[in-house]
Design an enzyme around this catalytic site. Structure first.
Site, PDB file in Angstrom:
ATOM      1  N   ARG A   1     -51.269  63.766 -41.148  1.00 44.84           N
ATOM      2  CA  ARG A   1     -49.649  63.013 -40.490  1.00 44.84           C
ATOM      3  C   ARG A   1     -49.769  62.221 -39.185  1.00 44.84           C
ATOM      4  O   ARG A   1     -49.202  61.225 -39.148  1.00 44.84           O
ATOM      5  CB  ARG A   1     -48.311  63.763 -40.372  1.00 44.84           C
ATOM      6  CG  ARG A   1     -48.762  64.626 -41.612  1.00 44.84           C
ATOM      7  CD  ARG A   1     -47.783  63.833 -42.702  1.00 44.84           C
ATOM      8  NE  ARG A   1     -47.298  64.719 -43.790  1.00 44.84           N
ATOM      9  CZ  ARG A   1     -45.940  65.489 -43.595  1.00 44.84           C
ATOM     10  NH1 ARG A   1     -45.256  65.499 -43.023  1.00 44.84           N
ATOM     11  NH2 ARG A   1     -45.121  66.334 -44.840  1.00 44.84           N
TER      12      ARG A   1
ATOM     13  N   ASP B   1     -29.892  61.911 -41.326  1.00 47.42           N
ATOM     14  CA  ASP B   1     -30.660  62.579 -41.423  1.00 47.42           C
ATOM     15  C   ASP B   1     -31.920  62.621 -39.645  1.00 47.42           C
ATOM     16  O   ASP B   1     -30.918  61.663 -39.106  1.00 47.42           O
ATOM     17  CB  ASP B   1     -31.881  62.092 -42.714  1.00 47.42           C
ATOM     18  CG  ASP B   1     -33.024  63.129 -42.677  1.00 47.42           C
ATOM     19  OD1 ASP B   1     -33.163  63.582 -43.819  1.00 47.42           O
ATOM     20  OD2 ASP B   1     -34.263  62.782 -42.018  1.00 47.42           O
TER      21      ASP B   1
END
Ligand SMILES: C[S@@+](CC[C@H](N)C(=O)[O-])C[C@H]1O[C@@H](n2cnc3c(N)ncnc32)[C@H](O)[C@@H]1O
Length: 307
Positions: free
Chosen positions: A77, A177
């Protein structure tokens, strides 16, 4: 729907099961089982110290606890950010990141969140929510989806609400979020049709528009549904939640699982402060908060009532 919709999707995978991400992770997994092994095959030099730094940084920023089995995931990532920012080693990138303002930190958080979600995931919550709405048809409805990811959860809440209250009710759900990219995608409300598998024909017709020609294979939520959801960026571990009136229902699902126990406790105490007594808290299928009996009582499968 216009022809630009395809470009709304950056090459960020929907979730970690995405094929390209999985391919990279598999390659990385082979490499980091022993960080001193196979260095010649690795795109970037990778050490345990790099992993420990990433671990500390993401815990401090987002509360996300990466256990030692997450090395391959962290490598693949964060490697994306190295490529995108033109850095040639983790050491150099992480040193640079420490000097950056919020924008790069946001990108760092974005790549390390896991955003897997689905419409009407854990359907029993939506049945209970519909029952609650039937008992409160006049409102007020202060409902929060606090780890909303790409929007499937808050749109499912809004669909359930419109089915009970009718399309003209002034029902709104707040969706937030920590990941700025998923919230932007949630706001667009555009999904691949195969992502809606399992939704009844009735729901598809009532709540979605099908894309045609260049947009075939895509659907967009209808404006009436889109308008029932407000979007915000909120970090659950920050102190500045924006609520002035008590909340009736909170969906806090499949996010606390990434936090360690003290962080979970702090978030639960804060949720307790913002939910009104008797209000409902829906959590994910693997989240059990029996240690928080002083704050919430279990009222059904992964459903708590605020004491
Ligand atoms: C696995 S998804 C869950 C989505 C949805 N609630 C569901 O159950 O389908 C977890 C979401 O939590 C978000 N998240 C992680 N840490 C967070 C934090 N500190 N504050 C707010 N959201 C966070 C991630 O960005 C991700 O979108």
């Amino acid at each position: 729907m216009n022809g630009a919709i395809g470009s709304l999707y950056p090459d960020r995978p929907d979730h970690p099961e995405d094929r390209s991400d999985t391919r990279r992770r598999r390659a990385a997994a082979r490499l980091v089982e022993d960080p001193d092994d196979g260095a010649e095959a690795r795109e970037f030099h990778w050490t345990r110290e790099d992993f420990e730094r990433i671990r500390t940084m993401i815990r401090e920023r987002a509360g996300i606890h990466l256990h030692s089995g997450k090395q391959a995931m962290a490598y693949s990532r964060v490697a994306r950010r190295l490529r995108e920012t033109g850095h040639t080693s983790f050491h150099e990138y992480l040193n640079w990141l420490e000097l950056q303002e919020d924008a790069e930190w946001q990108e760092f958080v974005n790549v390390l969140t896991t955003n897997l979600t689905a419409f009407f995931r854990e359907p029993h919550h939506f049945d209970l929510f519909a029952q609650w709405l039937s008992r409160h048809p006049q409102g007020p409805w202060n409902v929060w989806s606090c780890a909303a990811s790409t929007g499937e959860e808050p749109y499912s809440i809004a669909m359930a609400a419109q089915e009970v209250l009718g399309g003209h009710a002034s029902f709104k759900v707040l969706a937030s979020d920590i990941d700025s990219r998923v919230i932007a995608r949630a706001q667009e409300g555009v999904y691949r049709s195969d992502h809606l598998k399992g939704l009844s024909e009735e729901r598809l017709r009532r709540f979605f528009l099908r894309g045609t020609r260049t947009n075939s294979g895509l659907v967009r939520v209808r404006p009436e549904l889109r308008q029932a959801v407000e979007f915000m960026h909120i970090n659950l571990i920050d102190d500045d939640w924006p609520f002035k009136t008590p909340l009736d229902v909170v969906f806090c699902r499949n996010v606390m699982i990434y936090f360690d126990a003290p962080t979970q406790r702090r978030v639960l105490e804060r949720l307790h402060r913002v939910i009104r007594p008797g209000g409902l808290l829906f959590v994910g299928h693997a989240e059990h908060f029996s240690d928080a009996r002083d704050l919430f009582v279990l009222r059904g499968k992964t459903t708590y009532e605020r004491l």
